[in-house]
Design a protein around this motif. Structure first.
Motif: not given
Length: 432
Positions: A152-157
């Protein structure tokens, strides 16, 4: 059981036959009989356009949720009718079948309304094509051993790893990917680089600081998997490499993910629930589509019989008996598929495995028989020795070579027998 169709089904059949007759013209007619398994590389652009033609007629996604995505409404038997008429017309091999038959029913069963509203209309219009990111070099039939990671990186994977045997990846707009979003037995360790190349395989059980007490925490090997929807148009982050096979074609691919992005909103079923979603999807591989296969199988069998008559091989009692057996087994497969779809096999955990065992072995034996009835000429290709490709194969030679994989892909025979033994017959699990 009564395997006959109702009058309403026959009316639907007439409509389907009329539509196909009116629209299967021009470049679509030229693409007819192209794109079957083993020849997915043929007439790709015409077949993509044909998907949009099918979508404009509402023929994609028959029966989905009250037709709210631009699809026609159809009962289960009418879906069978459409599949039969499509196959009998020799219409082009579908490039959208993974999106229609695998991804879409999975979203209907497990996806959020937002996910369904985003993806199903595009599939129904024939505008977005899909591929399946399941198998890996160290996790084929043993799917719980998936190592591709999604962080997970903020609003994305961010996804890193490798998938293999990915059909139609070279043409797909999207891929549904099974990846690890939590720590688990298959989690990539220090021996795996950013492209998913793997070191020694782990045994599926994690030691967690309790060895001195003689205890071992057993975490399910499928723990921490998630089902993500990934756009394929990510240059530099997704690399598709065709795998050339002994048949000379390359419809399968390796797919490398190097930090590829998937929106957090596009995790189906919630983070960590990927195994449940993935298993639900696999059960969908053996539905109405098996009846489509069987129409194609019948045409292939008829071609083999014609060759046997022409070469005189039909007078060999051994080969004649095998031809009759192939015909009888094909009829049995049809009745079994109709029985299952009709509800008699509903809820049977072994039904999908039985279907796969039946058609995989049958088709492989047909490929062998296709070579045997031709005799020595089966070893020679039809190509012109003065041409650029004198070793080009004909359709039945490609059939023989491609069907060597029928008992492996889609779940190997060994795995299907284990499922039947353990989940249906209640036999003890294999020792690990």
């Amino acid at each position: 059981m009564d395997f006959s169709f109702e009058p309403a089904d026959e009316t639907f059949r007439a409509e389907a036959r009329c539509w196909l007759g009116a629209h299967l013209v021009g470049e679509y007619a030229e693409a007819a009989h192209h794109g079957a398994p083993g020849s997915e590389h043929e007439r790709v652009e015409a077949r993509r356009a044909w998907e949009r033609e099918l979508g404009s007629g509402g023929w994609i996604g028959l029966g989905w949720e009250e037709g709210r995505y631009g699809n026609r409404q159809a009962t289960l038997t009418q879906q069978v009718v459409w599949a039969e008429e499509y196959a009998r017309a020799g219409a082009p091999g579908r490039v959208g079948h993974i999106g229609e038959n695998l991804l879409a029913p999975t979203l209907i069963a497990y996806g959020s309304q937002e996910q369904k509203d985003r993806f199903l209309p595009a599939v129904a219009r024939g505008e977005e094509l899909w591929c399946q990111g399941y198998s890996e070099p160290g996790a084929g039939s043993d799917l719980a051993g998936v190592r591709t990671a999604a962080v997970r990186d903020g609003d994305v994977y961010r996804i890193s790893g490798q998938k293999i045997w990915t059909s139609l990846a070279q043409d797909a707009d999207w891929c549904f990917v099974l990846a690890r979003t939590e720590e688990g037995s298959g989690r990539p360790g220090p021996r795996q680089d950013g492209l998913g190349r793997q070191g020694p395989r782990e045994d599926g059980l994690r030691e967690q600081g309790t060895r001195e007490h003689g205890l071992r925490e057993q975490r399910p090997r499928h723990h921490g998997l998630s089902f993500l929807l990934v756009p394929m148009d990510q240059p530099g982050r997704i690399d598709v490499r065709p795998i050339r096979q002994m048949s000379g074609t390359a419809e399968f691919n390796e797919v490398f993910f190097d930090g590829a992005a998937a929106a957090a909103a596009h995790v189906v079923g919630g983070e960590g629930n990927g195994w449940r979603v993935a298993m639900g999807l696999l059960a969908l591989e053996r539905g109405v589509s098996t009846l489509v296969q069987q129409i194609g199988f019948a045409e292939e069998l008829a071609r083999v019989v014609r060759i046997a008559v022409g070469t005189g091989a039909v007078h060999d009692p051994v080969l004649a008996e095998r031809l009759v057996r192939q015909w009888a087994e094909l009829r049995t497969m049809r009745w079994n598929a109709l029985r299952t779809l009709g509800g008699s096999g509903e809820g049977d955990p072994g039904a999908p495995s039985v279907a796969k065992l039946l058609w995989g072995g049958w088709h492989q034996r047909l490929g062998e028989l296709a070579m045997q009835v031709r005799g020595a000429s089966a070893a020679a290709g039809p190509g012109d020795w003065n041409s650029e490709n004198p070793y080009e194969l004909d359709a039945l030679q490609r059939l023989f070579l491609f069907t060597r994989a029928d008992t492996i892909y889609g779940g190997s025979d060994e795995i299907q027998r284990n499922i039947i033994a353990e989940r249906v017959l209640g036999l003890p699990r294999e020792p690990r």
